[in-house]
Motif scaffolding. Structure first.
Motif, PDB file in Angstrom:
ATOM      1  N   UNK A  63      92.590 -43.935 137.513  1.00  0.00           N
ATOM      2  CA  UNK A  63      92.320 -45.082 136.650  1.00  0.00           C
ATOM      3  C   UNK A  63      92.510 -44.661 135.197  1.00  0.00           C
ATOM      4  N   UNK A  64      92.768 -45.616 134.279  1.00  0.00           N
ATOM      5  CA  UNK A  64      93.006 -45.244 132.868  1.00  0.00           C
ATOM      6  C   UNK A  64      91.907 -44.375 132.266  1.00  0.00           C
ATOM      7  N   UNK A  65      90.639 -44.617 132.603  1.00  0.00           N
ATOM      8  CA  UNK A  65      89.556 -43.826 132.026  1.00  0.00           C
ATOM      9  C   UNK A  65      89.473 -42.417 132.560  1.00  0.00           C
ATOM     10  N   UNK A  66      90.168 -42.141 133.660  1.00  0.00           N
ATOM     11  CA  UNK A  66      90.127 -40.810 134.259  1.00  0.00           C
ATOM     12  C   UNK A  66      91.249 -39.916 133.758  1.00  0.00           C
ATOM     13  N   UNK A  67      92.213 -40.464 133.046  1.00  0.00           N
ATOM     14  CA  UNK A  67      93.372 -39.698 132.600  1.00  0.00           C
ATOM     15  C   UNK A  67      93.086 -38.984 131.296  1.00  0.00           C
ATOM     16  N   UNK A  68      93.718 -37.836 131.071  1.00  0.00           N
ATOM     17  CA  UNK A  68      94.688 -37.183 131.949  1.00  0.00           C
ATOM     18  C   UNK A  68      94.011 -36.312 133.004  1.00  0.00           C
ATOM     19  N   UNK A  69      94.684 -36.134 134.134  1.00  0.00           N
ATOM     20  CA  UNK A  69      94.259 -35.117 135.088  1.00  0.00           C
ATOM     21  C   UNK A  69      94.568 -33.761 134.470  1.00  0.00           C
ATOM     22  N   UNK A  70      93.605 -32.843 134.487  1.00  0.00           N
ATOM     23  CA  UNK A  70      93.778 -31.523 133.880  1.00  0.00           C
ATOM     24  C   UNK A  70      94.098 -30.520 134.986  1.00  0.00           C
ATOM     25  N   UNK A  71      95.275 -29.905 134.908  1.00  0.00           N
ATOM     26  CA  UNK A  71      95.712 -28.926 135.902  1.00  0.00           C
ATOM     27  C   UNK A  71      95.650 -27.535 135.287  1.00  0.00           C
ATOM     28  N   UNK A  72      94.891 -26.634 135.921  1.00  0.00           N
ATOM     29  CA  UNK A  72      94.666 -25.285 135.399  1.00  0.00           C
ATOM     30  C   UNK A  72      95.333 -24.273 136.325  1.00  0.00           C
ATOM     31  N   UNK A 311      85.614 -26.183 121.494  1.00  0.00           N
ATOM     32  CA  UNK A 311      86.211 -26.002 122.821  1.00  0.00           C
ATOM     33  C   UNK A 311      87.188 -27.139 123.105  1.00  0.00           C
ATOM     34  N   UNK A 312      88.172 -26.859 123.940  1.00  0.00           N
ATOM     35  CA  UNK A 312      89.166 -27.874 124.270  1.00  0.00           C
ATOM     36  C   UNK A 312      88.522 -29.095 124.906  1.00  0.00           C
ATOM     37  N   UNK A 313      87.353 -28.913 125.516  1.00  0.00           N
ATOM     38  CA  UNK A 313      86.670 -30.028 126.171  1.00  0.00           C
ATOM     39  C   UNK A 313      86.384 -31.188 125.249  1.00  0.00           C
ATOM     40  N   UNK A 314      86.313 -30.953 123.907  1.00  0.00           N
ATOM     41  CA  UNK A 314      86.075 -32.056 122.980  1.00  0.00           C
ATOM     42  C   UNK A 314      87.204 -33.075 123.008  1.00  0.00           C
ATOM     43  N   UNK A 315      88.387 -32.658 123.417  1.00  0.00           N
ATOM     44  CA  UNK A 315      89.550 -33.541 123.439  1.00  0.00           C
ATOM     45  C   UNK A 315      89.758 -34.171 124.823  1.00  0.00           C
ATOM     46  N   UNK A 316      88.971 -33.780 125.815  1.00  0.00           N
ATOM     47  CA  UNK A 316      89.198 -34.206 127.195  1.00  0.00           C
ATOM     48  C   UNK A 316      88.135 -35.202 127.631  1.00  0.00           C
ATOM     49  N   UNK A 317      88.417 -35.980 128.692  1.00  0.00           N
ATOM     50  CA  UNK A 317      87.383 -36.875 129.228  1.00  0.00           C
ATOM     51  C   UNK A 317      86.171 -36.073 129.703  1.00  0.00           C
ATOM     52  N   UNK A 321      83.730 -38.135 134.439  1.00  0.00           N
ATOM     53  CA  UNK A 321      84.725 -39.197 134.582  1.00  0.00           C
ATOM     54  C   UNK A 321      86.135 -38.667 134.754  1.00  0.00           C
ATOM     55  N   UNK A 322      86.405 -37.416 134.330  1.00  0.00           N
ATOM     56  CA  UNK A 322      87.742 -36.859 134.439  1.00  0.00           C
ATOM     57  C   UNK A 322      88.007 -36.256 135.811  1.00  0.00           C
ATOM     58  N   UNK A 376      81.199 -28.477 136.993  1.00  0.00           N
ATOM     59  CA  UNK A 376      80.670 -29.827 136.795  1.00  0.00           C
ATOM     60  C   UNK A 376      81.730 -30.912 136.946  1.00  0.00           C
ATOM     61  N   UNK A 377      83.001 -30.497 137.071  1.00  0.00           N
ATOM     62  CA  UNK A 377      84.095 -31.477 137.109  1.00  0.00           C
ATOM     63  C   UNK A 377      84.423 -31.871 138.553  1.00  0.00           C
ATOM     64  N   UNK A 378      84.865 -33.098 138.728  1.00  0.00           N
ATOM     65  CA  UNK A 378      85.430 -33.512 140.016  1.00  0.00           C
ATOM     66  C   UNK A 378      86.821 -32.906 140.119  1.00  0.00           C
TER      67      UNK A 378
END
Length: 920
Positions: A63-72, A311-317, A321-322, A376-378
């Motif tokens: 869904x729009x609120x879940x983007x972007x998917x973060x791939x590590x 931290x980069x997390x400030x820019x991520x959902x 929700x992410x 803590x992330x899905x």
């Protein structure tokens, strides 16, 4: 893991595990588990391109609120590969009309240098990071963000500080020109005469050119006073404008941007524990920073520019929700721990040297905190090994890579089969018979058409998708058993037996290739370096007036009709007794003066006779030279040559060899290849000069010509001026001709007498097809069975006696001469048409620029630079300026790098010993 012997148990043979699914079913199950709210899902069998396919499928369902998917990923190479393959599956490649660039897949690169070494990171990585941060901060991140574990842990500029440095420029609105220029400089843009690279800008009167990394092309802002009349993209290769846009963003291109000046001095002094007694060097650094100056090693002080690095997390959902995808979580944690230990060691080393240093926690998020963020992330976790009895929801995919096909193709080359692609053709037929859909991915239409032609030689007619299409591998409407060729860059493919789908990457067929965009230059377009390297005070030559001094550009009024006047740029050229003002649109009448280094020419008198006398004298000398040479070359033209023709099987083999070239041919290089091959088919001896700078691809031209001659039953001699060049060319020819029915050998002083005798015997009886040698090839005892082509590298470096022998050879065989620095006579003959000429002026697209770093000597800098180069399989030249103590430095390097192989070479060594060192 099997408890008795420690072997990993695959999903196919483990009785405790559910059987592997088809990939289509597995992806559907992943979606179902994600929709059910599962916190963690494990997936096995998800590697290579299957991993990119999985991430693309997950991202497309968010869904729009879940983007972007973060791939590590555990490392930077894995992140780059994943991002490339994701663009293939998500149809995120650039089209010719896509000037802004697709935001669907973002890659946040890692800065490989540590903050405690006096080495600046790669500027391209910095500007790409800043463009990615801008997209994240503006909600333009697209579907997927790919980052390595190290890139995830590195702190970044705070989001609020970043936003303060962003500006929106709109067409038909007023801006403060000087303030915009100041903002660009403050944001880290480098001011240049001509804009060609991201992160640079140029100002010419009412025109501001700027290359914002956010966009694929640079921008041209045309101002009338303070009004923005237009905003257009332009091609950096031709400097010609393209499509207009209504608005653009300007964002910073570095993190060392001062945001809170009143705290800077305190933070720097605290880092060095120098608050009471700052050194003169520290005070000088503070002055440089406060003035906005850039210097090498400034990245070591990045925390001083901000209240804190975020931290980069400030820019991520938010984690709740992410959605995340983590490749091999165990390897990611190991990479984080190792980086943290290395950072702590480098920090303590810098403190021991009593230098400014910020602690690791100011630059990096601690491994435990990163792990907590992931916990803590899905997320979906891709694991290599399975453990029986796991309670986490698990999906097992069944997919195979094409390793067996690659082995078969390599074996065909090693055994020198005439049909190198027969293993591929056989596999495609088998898939067709069993109803498997076979798809081959190639980077562009030229490669697609070439592969189509090659496969038709094996009676396989593929379907070619001539436009990039969004690929649905599991489309039920697709005809099974078809062979399709699609456009898109892919690292490696896979075989899905349960889905009856096979995807093959071009690199798996022909080997790794550098996929780059080839810059096109419009015919007749002014080259962008026309005035870039011309500084005031330089000598120039006008076609009518002769030698003068360029004084710069001057604006002069010019009548435009109806009494109006407009200011136009003129070139100001000073002559003896006067000045010439030449409008810029007549730039083609002027060229830079070329003469002996350090010699100042005498200026011509404007309107005088000296230039006419000079031209007359040169004309007489040229005419005399032409008369001497015309007879020789007329004789050569009149002699019959050998028109080379290939059989159908040989032609097929030659085209397969062309496809293995690991780079994209530039336009100039392809034309040179076509010219040479066309010459070889003519019934007269070829005499062509190929001129191009080092690394521009001249050797590949020679390789194509050599193979065509060998396949036509002729021998090839490659003549080089030095033993080192002979060894280099021999290795190149052997590597490119590996697996082909071509016998390559060399002859030089490094060969024993017995080895030389064997080579000479092979030449006389025809067993040696290609020989590479120095002027030894011109000796009387060298006899060829049927010499068809002579390739000469840097002919100007041979002596007069050798050139006389070359003249005799040239009247009998095809001759290809390669040079980066032609002598005037050779070049003049080519320009007059006595010799054929091909010029390669275009460098390989996206070739890495040379980086020059000026820094103080330290063992840490040497260790980091050398270790990184050796880790990638490269070599290092350590240059020292004194022969007297060069061995002392060699000993020091041996202590620092005990595992590195080290040799010493200098100009006082005997020639043979120095050559041996260079070859080794």
């Amino acid at each position: 893991m099997d408890e008795q012997d420690g072997r990993s148990t695959s999903a196919d043979d483990a009785p405790d595990f559910e059987p592997a699914r088809s990939v289509a079913e597995g992806l559907a199950e992943l979606e179902r588990l994600g929709a059910s709210g599962a916190q963690v899902v494990r997936v096995f069998g998800c590697e290579g391109a299957v991993q990119a396919l999985t991430v693309a499928r997950l991202a497309s369902r968010l869904a729009p609120g879940e983007r972007p998917l973060v791939a590590i990923t555990p490392d930077e190479a894995g992140a780059s590969n994943l991002a490339r393959d994701l663009r293939f599956f998500m149809h995120a490649h650039h089209s010719p009309d896509d000037l802004i660039g697709s935001p669907r897949v973002l890659h946040l690169p890692h800065l490989e240098t540590t903050p405690w070494a006096d080495i600046s990171p790669d500027r391209r990585a910095i500007v790409q990071r800043m463009a990615t941060l801008f997209r994240l901060s503006q909600g333009l991140a697209g579907d997927v963000l790919v980052a390595s574990a190290a890139a995830l842990s590195r702190r970044v500029i705070p989001r609020a500080a970043f936003a303060d440095l962003v500006d929106l420029v709109q067409a038909h609105q007023e801006i403060d020109r000087d303030a915009t220029v100041a903002l660009l400089q403050r944001g880290g843009y480098a001011r240049m005469p001509v804009v060609e690279d991201p992160g640079t800008f140029a100002v010419r009167g009412g025109v501001i050119d700027v290359f914002v990394p956010l966009y694929r092309f640079p921008l041209r802002l045309e101002l009338f006073g303070d009004l923005v009349e237009s905003i257009r993209f332009f091609d950096p290769a031709t400097q010609r404008t393209m499509r207009a846009v209504e608005e653009v963003y300007l964002h910073p291109v570095r993190e060392t941007v001062l945001t809170r000046a009143h705290q800077l001095r305190e933070r720097v002094l605290h880092a060095g524990d120098l608050a009471s007694h700052p050194s003169s060097k520290t005070r000088a650094i503070l002055d440089q920073i406060e003035k906005g100056e850039d210097f090498f090693g400034i990245e070591a002080l990045t925390p001083a520019f901000h209240a804190r690095l975020a931290p980069l997390g400030e820019y991520l959902p938010a984690p709740a929700s992410g959605r995340w995808f983590v490749d091999d979580p165990e390897a990611c944690r190991e990479a984080l721990d190792e980086d943290w230990l290395n950072a702590d060691e480098a920090y303590r080393g810098r403190l021991a040297e009593h230098r400014l240093a910020f602690p690791p926690e100011d630059f990096f998020v601690a491994p435990d905190d990163v792990s907590a963020q992931l916990a803590n992330a899905r997320r979906v976790e891709a694991h290599k090994l399975e453990i029986a009895g796991a309670t986490v929801p698990t999906v097992r995919l069944r997919a195979h890579e094409h390793r067996d096909l690659q082995i078969e193709l390599q074996r065909a080359r090693a055994e020198k089969h005439e049909e190198l692609l027969r293993p591929l053709a056989s596999r495609l037929r088998d898939w067709r018979d069993e109803g498997t859909r076979a798809i081959i991915a190639v980077p562009n239409l030229q490669h697609a058409e070439r592969l189509e032609s090659l496969l038709k030689g094996y009676q396989i007619v593929p379907i070619v998708r001539r436009e990039p299409v969004e690929l649905d591998l599991f489309d039920a409407r697709a005809s099974k058993g078809n062979v399709e060729i699609v456009l898109g860059a892919l690292g490696r493919g896979f075989y899905l037996p349960l889905d009856r789908v096979a995807l093959i990457a071009e690199a798996e067929i022909f080997g790794e290739r550098s996929h780059t965009r080839v810059a096109k230059r419009a015919k007749g377009a002014l080259k962008p370096d026309g005035l870039k390297n011309l500084e005031p005070g330089a000598f120039v030559v006008h076609s009518l007036h002769g030698v003068g001094v360029y004084k710069g550009l001057t604006k002069l009024p010019l009548r435009a009709g109806e009494g109006r006047e407009v200011a136009v740029d003129f070139l100001h050229i000073e002559y003896e007794g006067g000045a010439l003002y030449l409008p810029v649109w007549r730039l083609n009448e002027v060229q830079a003066y070329s003469g002996a280094e350090g010699l100042k020419p005498k200026l011509d008198r404007l309107g005088g006779l000296t230039w006419e006398k000079t031209k007359s004298k040169i004309s007489k000398e040229v005419r005399q030279l032409a008369e001497e040479l015309l007879q020789l070359y007329a004789q050569r033209k009149s002699l019959p040559g050998h028109a080379l023709t290939l059989s159908a099987s040989s032609e097929q083999l030659f085209r397969e060899f062309e496809a293995t070239f690991p780079f994209e041919e530039t336009i100039d290089q392809q034309k040179a290849i076509d010219d040479v091959l066309a010459d070889l088919e003519q019934p007269r001896p070829m005499d062509r000069l190929v001129c191009g700078d080092v690394g521009y691809g001249k050797t590949e031209v020679a390789l194509r010509a050599a193979l065509k001659c060998v396949l036509a039953g002729k021998q090839v001699a490659v003549l080089a001026p030095t033993t080192v060049l002979v060894e280099q060319h021999a290795l190149t020819f052997q590597a490119r001709f590996q697996g082909l029915p071509v016998n390559v050998n060399s002859i030089s002083r490094f060969k024993s007498k017995q080895e030389q005798t064997e080579v000479l015997k092979g030449l006389s009886d025809g067993k040696v097809d290609v020989v590479v040698g120095t002027h030894r090839l011109l000796s009387a005892d060298v006899r060829f069975k049927e010499l068809g082509l002579l390739v000469i590298d840097e002919e100007q470096r041979f002596g007069v006696a050798h050139k006389e022998k070359l003249k005799k050879l040239k009247t009998q065989v095809d001759v290809l001469t390669m040079t980066a620095t032609p002598i005037p006579r050779t070049l003049h003959m080519a320009l007059m048409g006595i010799r054929d000429l091909s010029i390669i002026t275009t460098p390989p697209a996206d070739r890495l620029a040379i980086r020059t770093l000026v820094c103080r000597y330290s063992d840490a800098v040497i260790l980091e630079g050398v270790k990184r180069e050796l880790a990638r399989g490269g070599q290092v030249f350590f240059v020292h300026n004194r022969v007297e103590d060069i061995h002392k430095w060699a000993g020091k390097l041996r202590e620092l790098l005990p595992d590195a192989r080290l040799l010493v070479g200098h100009g006082q060594l005997p020639a043979e010993e120095l050559e041996r060192v260079m070859v080794d």
